[in-house]
Design a protein around this motif. Structure first.
Motif, PDB file in Angstrom:
ATOM      1  N   ARG A 159      24.430  44.856  42.446  1.00 34.30           N
ATOM      2  CA  ARG A 159      25.286  46.000  42.759  1.00 34.30           C
ATOM      3  C   ARG A 159      25.055  47.099  41.729  1.00 34.30           C
ATOM      4  O   ARG A 159      24.924  46.851  40.536  1.00 34.30           O
ATOM      5  N   THR A 160      25.034  48.337  42.185  1.00 37.27           N
ATOM      6  CA  THR A 160      24.730  49.453  41.288  1.00 37.27           C
ATOM      7  C   THR A 160      25.871  49.737  40.335  1.00 37.27           C
ATOM      8  O   THR A 160      25.661  50.225  39.229  1.00 37.27           O
ATOM      9  N   GLN A 161      27.101  49.452  40.742  1.00 42.08           N
ATOM     10  CA  GLN A 161      28.251  49.696  39.875  1.00 42.08           C
ATOM     11  C   GLN A 161      28.809  48.353  39.417  1.00 42.08           C
ATOM     12  O   GLN A 161      29.334  47.585  40.205  1.00 42.08           O
ATOM     13  N   ARG A 162      28.653  48.071  38.167  1.00 36.49           N
ATOM     14  CA  ARG A 162      29.174  46.836  37.600  1.00 36.49           C
ATOM     15  C   ARG A 162      30.469  47.121  36.856  1.00 36.49           C
ATOM     16  O   ARG A 162      30.553  48.060  36.088  1.00 36.49           O
ATOM     17  N   THR A 163      31.439  46.301  37.069  1.00 35.04           N
ATOM     18  CA  THR A 163      32.716  46.498  36.401  1.00 35.04           C
ATOM     19  C   THR A 163      32.628  46.008  34.971  1.00 35.04           C
ATOM     20  O   THR A 163      31.768  45.227  34.601  1.00 35.04           O
ATOM     21  N   THR A 164      33.539  46.459  34.149  1.00 34.72           N
ATOM     22  CA  THR A 164      33.611  45.959  32.784  1.00 34.72           C
ATOM     23  C   THR A 164      34.053  44.506  32.811  1.00 34.72           C
ATOM     24  O   THR A 164      35.033  44.165  33.470  1.00 34.72           O
ATOM     25  N   PRO A 165      33.297  43.606  32.135  1.00 39.53           N
ATOM     26  CA  PRO A 165      33.683  42.190  32.177  1.00 39.53           C
ATOM     27  C   PRO A 165      35.119  41.988  31.733  1.00 39.53           C
ATOM     28  O   PRO A 165      35.568  42.564  30.752  1.00 39.53           O
TER      29      PRO A 165
ATOM     30  N   GLY B  69      22.425  38.718  42.659  1.00 44.04           N
ATOM     31  CA  GLY B  69      23.257  39.859  43.025  1.00 44.04           C
ATOM     32  C   GLY B  69      23.917  40.534  41.842  1.00 44.04           C
ATOM     33  O   GLY B  69      24.595  41.543  42.002  1.00 44.04           O
ATOM     34  N   GLY B  70      23.731  39.984  40.650  1.00 46.68           N
ATOM     35  CA  GLY B  70      24.232  40.626  39.439  1.00 46.68           C
ATOM     36  C   GLY B  70      25.727  40.565  39.224  1.00 46.68           C
ATOM     37  O   GLY B  70      26.329  41.569  38.817  1.00 46.68           O
ATOM     38  N   PRO B  71      26.387  39.403  39.461  1.00 46.78           N
ATOM     39  CA  PRO B  71      27.829  39.342  39.207  1.00 46.78           C
ATOM     40  C   PRO B  71      28.122  39.434  37.716  1.00 46.78           C
ATOM     41  O   PRO B  71      27.298  39.046  36.887  1.00 46.78           O
ATOM     42  N   THR B  72      29.288  39.918  37.373  1.00 44.70           N
ATOM     43  CA  THR B  72      29.662  39.981  35.961  1.00 44.70           C
ATOM     44  C   THR B  72      30.046  38.616  35.420  1.00 44.70           C
ATOM     45  O   THR B  72      30.012  38.389  34.214  1.00 44.70           O
TER      46      THR B  72
ATOM     47  N   PRO C  85      35.883  26.406  35.748  1.00 43.34           N
ATOM     48  CA  PRO C  85      36.683  26.259  36.977  1.00 43.34           C
ATOM     49  C   PRO C  85      37.903  25.373  36.793  1.00 43.34           C
ATOM     50  O   PRO C  85      38.811  25.400  37.630  1.00 43.34           O
ATOM     51  N   PHE C  86      37.949  24.587  35.720  1.00 42.67           N
ATOM     52  CA  PHE C  86      39.127  23.770  35.449  1.00 42.67           C
ATOM     53  C   PHE C  86      40.222  24.569  34.744  1.00 42.67           C
ATOM     54  O   PHE C  86      41.354  24.099  34.631  1.00 42.67           O
ATOM     55  N   GLU C  87      39.874  25.767  34.279  1.00 44.22           N
ATOM     56  CA  GLU C  87      40.827  26.574  33.514  1.00 44.22           C
ATOM     57  C   GLU C  87      41.256  27.840  34.251  1.00 44.22           C
ATOM     58  O   GLU C  87      42.296  28.410  33.940  1.00 44.22           O
ATOM     59  N   VAL C  88      40.452  28.299  35.202  1.00 42.98           N
ATOM     60  CA  VAL C  88      40.780  29.544  35.900  1.00 42.98           C
ATOM     61  C   VAL C  88      40.840  29.298  37.395  1.00 42.98           C
ATOM     62  O   VAL C  88      40.182  28.400  37.928  1.00 42.98           O
ATOM     63  N   ALA C  89      41.611  30.111  38.061  1.00 37.10           N
ATOM     64  CA  ALA C  89      41.673  30.069  39.519  1.00 37.10           C
ATOM     65  C   ALA C  89      40.481  30.818  40.102  1.00 37.10           C
ATOM     66  O   ALA C  89      39.864  31.667  39.440  1.00 37.10           O
ATOM     67  N   LEU C  90      40.176  30.522  41.338  1.00 41.43           N
ATOM     68  CA  LEU C  90      39.075  31.194  42.017  1.00 41.43           C
ATOM     69  C   LEU C  90      39.249  32.704  42.001  1.00 41.43           C
ATOM     70  O   LEU C  90      38.315  33.467  41.721  1.00 41.43           O
ATOM     71  N   THR C  91      40.451  33.157  42.258  1.00 36.94           N
ATOM     72  CA  THR C  91      40.706  34.595  42.340  1.00 36.94           C
ATOM     73  C   THR C  91      40.815  35.268  40.979  1.00 36.94           C
ATOM     74  O   THR C  91      41.033  36.477  40.900  1.00 36.94           O
ATOM     75  N   ASP C  92      40.649  34.511  39.904  1.00 38.22           N
ATOM     76  CA  ASP C  92      40.623  35.117  38.571  1.00 38.22           C
ATOM     77  C   ASP C  92      39.264  35.720  38.243  1.00 38.22           C
ATOM     78  O   ASP C  92      39.102  36.312  37.166  1.00 38.22           O
ATOM     79  N   HIS C  93      38.303  35.554  39.124  1.00 36.88           N
ATOM     80  CA  HIS C  93      37.010  36.194  38.908  1.00 36.88           C
ATOM     81  C   HIS C  93      37.231  37.694  38.761  1.00 36.88           C
ATOM     82  O   HIS C  93      37.943  38.319  39.566  1.00 36.88           O
ATOM     83  N   PRO C  94      36.653  38.335  37.730  1.00 39.03           N
ATOM     84  CA  PRO C  94      36.965  39.749  37.464  1.00 39.03           C
ATOM     85  C   PRO C  94      36.588  40.701  38.594  1.00 39.03           C
ATOM     86  O   PRO C  94      37.161  41.787  38.696  1.00 39.03           O
TER      87      PRO C  94
ATOM     88  N   ASP D 219      38.300  41.139  43.898  1.00 34.52           N
ATOM     89  CA  ASP D 219      38.776  42.089  44.904  1.00 34.52           C
ATOM     90  C   ASP D 219      37.681  43.014  45.412  1.00 34.52           C
ATOM     91  O   ASP D 219      37.846  43.667  46.453  1.00 34.52           O
ATOM     92  N   ARG D 220      36.550  43.081  44.691  1.00 41.06           N
ATOM     93  CA  ARG D 220      35.471  43.986  45.092  1.00 41.06           C
ATOM     94  C   ARG D 220      34.260  43.266  45.670  1.00 41.06           C
ATOM     95  O   ARG D 220      33.316  43.914  46.113  1.00 41.06           O
ATOM     96  N   LEU D 221      34.275  41.947  45.647  1.00 41.82           N
ATOM     97  CA  LEU D 221      33.138  41.187  46.170  1.00 41.82           C
ATOM     98  C   LEU D 221      33.086  41.253  47.688  1.00 41.82           C
ATOM     99  O   LEU D 221      34.124  41.126  48.357  1.00 41.82           O
ATOM    100  N   PRO D 222      31.898  41.436  48.269  1.00 39.16           N
ATOM    101  CA  PRO D 222      31.759  41.312  49.730  1.00 39.16           C
ATOM    102  C   PRO D 222      32.148  39.913  50.186  1.00 39.16           C
ATOM    103  O   PRO D 222      32.150  38.961  49.404  1.00 39.16           O
TER     104      PRO D 222
END
Length: 382
Positions: A359-365, A189-192, A268-277, A280-283
């Motif tokens: 996804r056609t629109q990829r956010t800046t990492p 799915g092309g996640p950043t 995953p030991f250093e970041v929270a799940l919701t810290d994924h960039p 908020d835009r993931l289905p």
């Protein structure tokens, strides 16, 4: 006459590979649960959760009288099941198989997991409760408890410890999709960014390699050879790192005309799940997949597993006095071979299963502005 093997789990991923080997050497009596195996053998329906396997005393006594070896491969691998459900099948089921082996006065070959000791991450898994019901640590804990039951067996026994079971070594084929395949689809799915420390090991071993080890151990058992306390059916030092795992998927997607940019790796030991960039835009489905990946990669580590795999085509059987085998000793199973095997797995999946389009629109990492992520937790590109 051929020796008699009582076998559970013949309808599973490992059992499908083990069935033709076991039925060629043994008179197999399949102890079945929800699904009947596709094997030409006698079948008896059991319930691993029930006392005496749910069998009448006379049937249980007859099985014990006939058995020359017991091969226990069945169990629950449902990451979403409750701890009580997992222990009812895995731990209590192992206890019943031990009791049957002791009644039969025969050896027991029990299949566990290489990850049985990795359940200390359970409290951190709880942080993903709203996004996924997957709890790998509960499964690992139930298998660790099952192993304790097997170790208490008064007769000859061995615990087989496969790592992540992948597709057949010849073509990557698998009878049913596994969690690993879902992670490949997630990457398509092309996640950043993807969760997983880039240097942690994703130890995978083909299902037919594990099946051959189980078959060999069962043969050794009926031949009276000493059984190892544990047999590690793993890639060991040959295992791919998370970085290499991602590289293989990206390369195979590009080869299939489905290119994606290599994602960043988030520890995953250093970041929270919701810290994924992109959180908020993931289905919703992608969030669930990312959350499952987050909890799953908590069980990975930089230290490799031991390995007991040797060249299973050799005719000289394993012996407890022999020096520990290395991965390089079994058919050239090194890191390059591990990459090739996984590439075949990915190709098999891409040939048979529709993959999501990137996804056609990829956010800046980078992290979302309102959820800063420490710079050292976002790793370099794969």
């Amino acid at each position: 006459m051929r020796p008699v093997a009582l076998v559970t789990g013949l309808s599973g991923v490992l059992g499908g590979s083990a069935a033709p080997l076991l039925t060629s050497s043994f008179e197999v009596i399949a102890l079945t649960g929800r699904r009947a195996p596709q094997a030409d053998c006698e079948q008896v329906t059991i319930d691993l959760r029930a006392p005496r396997l749910g069998l009448a005393p006379d049937i249980l006594a007859l099985l014990a009288k006939r058995a020359d070896v017991i091969v226990h491969m069945a169990g629950s691998v449902d990451y979403s099941a409750s701890p009580q459900q997992l222990h009812a099948v895995n731990e209590a089921g192992a206890a019943e198989m031990v009791a049957l082996a002791e009644a039969a006065d025969c050896p027991l070959v029990s299949v566990s997991t290489a990850f049985a000791a990795r359940h200390a991450q359970a409290p951190r898994e709880a942080a993903a409760a709203t996004a996924t019901s997957a709890r790998p640590a509960a499964y690992h804990r139930s298998k660790a408890a099952a192993d304790e039951r097997v170790r208490a067996c008064r007769g000859p026994h061995t615990i087989v410890r496969p790592s992540i079971v992948m597709g057949d070594s010849r073509d990557g084929s698998m009878p049913e999709l596994q969690n690993m395949h879902r992670m490949v689809a997630l990457l398509a799915g092309g996640p950043t960014a993807m969760f997983g420390h880039p240097d942690h090991l994703v130890d995978m071993v083909p299902r037919d390699h594990v099946a051959r080890a189980v078959h060999r151990l069962a043969q050794d058992a009926v031949d009276g050879r000493p059984l190892p306390a544990e047999f590690w059916a793993t890639a060991g030092p040959a295992a791919l790192t998370m970085r290499q795992w991602t590289q293989v998927v990206v390369e195979r997607l590009a080869r299939a005309g489905r290119p994606v940019a290599p994602p960043l790796h988030l520890d995953p030991f250093e970041v929270a799940l919701t810290d994924h960039p992109d959180w908020d835009r993931l289905p919703r489905a992608a969030r669930r997949g990312m959350a499952t990946l987050w909890v799953s990669t908590l069980a990975l580590a930089e230290d490799h597993f031991p390995t007991s795999l040797t060249d299973l085509d050799r005719h000289d059987p394993p012996h407890p006095g022999r020096p520990a085998h290395t991965v390089d000793g079994h058919g050239g199973f090194d890191n390059d071979r591990a990459r090739a095997l996984f590439a075949a797995d990915v190709d098999w999946l891409l040939d048979r299963t529709p993959m999501p389009r990137p996804r056609t629109q990829r956010t800046t990492p980078g992290p979302a502005p309102h959820r800063p992520t420490p710079a050292h937790t976002v790793r370099e590109r794969a």
